[in-house]
Scaffold this active site. Structure first.
Site, PDB file in Angstrom:
ATOM      1  N   GLY A 179      49.507  37.228  36.497  1.00 41.14           N
ATOM      2  CA  GLY A 179      49.121  36.710  35.272  1.00 41.14           C
ATOM      3  C   GLY A 179      49.226  37.928  34.239  1.00 41.14           C
ATOM      4  N   SER A 215      52.856  42.762  36.759  1.00 39.05           N
ATOM      5  CA  SER A 215      53.290  41.997  37.616  1.00 39.05           C
ATOM      6  C   SER A 215      54.476  40.858  36.975  1.00 39.05           C
ATOM      7  CB  SER A 215      52.329  40.987  38.500  1.00 39.05           C
ATOM      8  OG  SER A 215      51.539  40.286  37.636  1.00 39.05           O
ATOM      9  N   CYS A 260      40.362  44.767  49.127  1.00 39.49           N
ATOM     10  CA  CYS A 260      41.440  43.624  48.441  1.00 39.49           C
ATOM     11  C   CYS A 260      42.789  43.866  48.929  1.00 39.49           C
ATOM     12  CB  CYS A 260      41.109  43.382  47.367  1.00 39.49           C
ATOM     13  SG  CYS A 260      42.136  41.850  46.746  1.00 39.49           S
ATOM     14  N   CYS A 262      36.790  41.427  39.662  1.00 39.74           N
ATOM     15  CA  CYS A 262      37.018  40.283  39.138  1.00 39.74           C
ATOM     16  C   CYS A 262      35.995  39.167  39.456  1.00 39.74           C
ATOM     17  CB  CYS A 262      38.401  39.656  39.892  1.00 39.74           C
ATOM     18  SG  CYS A 262      38.225  39.549  41.688  1.00 39.74           S
TER      19      CYS A 262
END
Length: 377
Positions: free
Chosen positions: A26, A30, A117, A214
């Site tokens: 988003g 990307s 991650c 996040c």
């Protein structure tokens, strides 16, 4: 250990017409990645990894990896003209990222969840998912360069934008996954990426960047306090063992810290030198006590043959610091030890020690604590 051969900084473009799974967050990086892949002739499948839980707090997952970001990613996919899927990775995110994040703080270490991650989820689980979907490649918006060598190998090099290079976070990428990963914006600078987004009319062109962890709302200390019990203890001088203050729990502090410690003599400048959760003790000392002459790292991952790891390397111990020169004194499949050419301040256990040869990413490991002699208490 021998010197590495250099490769061309201009990687050969992988054959177009292949299916590629493009990880979409988003964000603008990307979004442009998906557009560039489509322009290059790839059959692009857009996908976003869902990390947020059903009971998501309103102040978490707001800037990236959020329901709103998923909506924006889907709309960008429509603009580019590619299919889009939302992939459920909530359980993996909790197991590989959030749980270990809190466990590390409980052990007096300072973790970097973004490294985990990328290692455990994006470039492990996502590569597996891509193969299941019939995609040869996974592509992301990381500022990293893929370099294809003359002997058929693949290397990761620093991105061309020095302010955005993200190789630091990718040292744990499984080596066998390298041939299947693409970084279309790795040779671009951020302003050009935004220009491309503007030219394409992508709705994320002016979207601000995400800077925070996040899943952490606000300050990390507040998040840790919600999940780990406070346990008051003593602050002691590293040289003498003298009690010089009280603390609320070792999980709230990090090496090198000199403020917010509750010292009895608050005018005296002290730095945190060592955290010992077993005795619930915070050790403080002078600036010089925080200087590390070298480090030991475990959980190593190498992106070159171990036998080819150079004796002289550059090592980066924090994302926003410059790499420094070091000599590798030992390396095996489990970890490595090295000596800095110049002592480094407050090298934090739990952070990543990332190895480079010039622009090439060689691998890395998790920094272990000093084995230091402490005063008897």
């Amino acid at each position: 250990m021998t010197a590495l051969t250099t490769a061309s900084p201009n990687p050969t473009t992988p054959p177009t017409g292949e299916r590629v799974l493009c990880a979409m967050s988003g964000g603008v990086d990307s979004s442009v990645t998906a557009a560039l892949l489509k322009d290059a002739g790839f059959h692009v499948v857009g996908a976003m990894m869902r990390f947020w839980p059903d009971d998501k707090r309103t102040d978490t997952f707001d800037s990236c990896c959020s329901p709103d970001a998923a909506y924006e990613a889907r709309r960008v996919a429509e603009q580019v003209g590619v299919p889009f899927y939302l992939l459920d990775y909530r359980e993996q995110f909790q197991r590989h990222i959030v749980g270990p994040f809190l466990e590390e703080y409980a052990q007096g270490r300072t973790p970097n969840p973004c490294v985990n991650c990328n290692t455990k989820v994006k470039f492990d689980e996502l590569v597996k998912k891509a193969k299941m979907l019939g995609c040869r490649y996974v592509a992301t918006g990381h500022y990293v360069k893929r370099v294809d060598t003359a002997d058929g190998g693949v290397e990761f090099w620093r991105g061309d934008d020095p302010q955005k290079d993200q190789t630091y976070f990718l040292w744990g990428t499984p080596r066998d996954a390298l041939p299947y990963i693409l970084f279309p914006v790795g040779e671009l600078e951020k302003p050009r990426v935004r220009e491309i987004a503007e030219e394409r009319g992508l709705l994320t062109a002016r979207k601000p960047e995400s800077q925070n962890i996040c899943f952490v709302p606000g300050k990390v200390q507040d998040f840790v306090a919600e999940h780990l019990p406070q346990a008051t203890g003593l602050i002691r001088e590293i040289a003498t063992g003298e009690v010089v203050g009280d603390h609320l729990g070792t999980q709230f502090y990090t090496l090198g810290q000199k403020r917010g410690m509750g010292l009895y003599q608050s005018h005296k400048v002290r730095h945190i030198v060592h955290l010992d959760p077993k005795t619930n003790t915070v050790w403080v000392g002078d600036y010089e006590d925080c200087l590390w002459g070298g480090l030991r790292a475990s959980g190593a991952n190498y992106l070159c043959d171990l036998a080819d790891l150079p004796r002289e390397v550059e090592v980066q111990v924090r994302y926003r610091t410059k790499p420094v020169r070091a000599t590798v004194t030992h390396a095996d499949e489990h970890g490595f030890e090295l000596q800095f050419h110049e002592p480094q301040f407050a090298v934090a256990p739990g952070q990543s020690a990332v190895l480079y040869s010039g622009p090439r990413l060689l691998g890395g490991g998790l920094i272990d604590d000093h084995a230091r002699d402490l005063p008897a208490i």
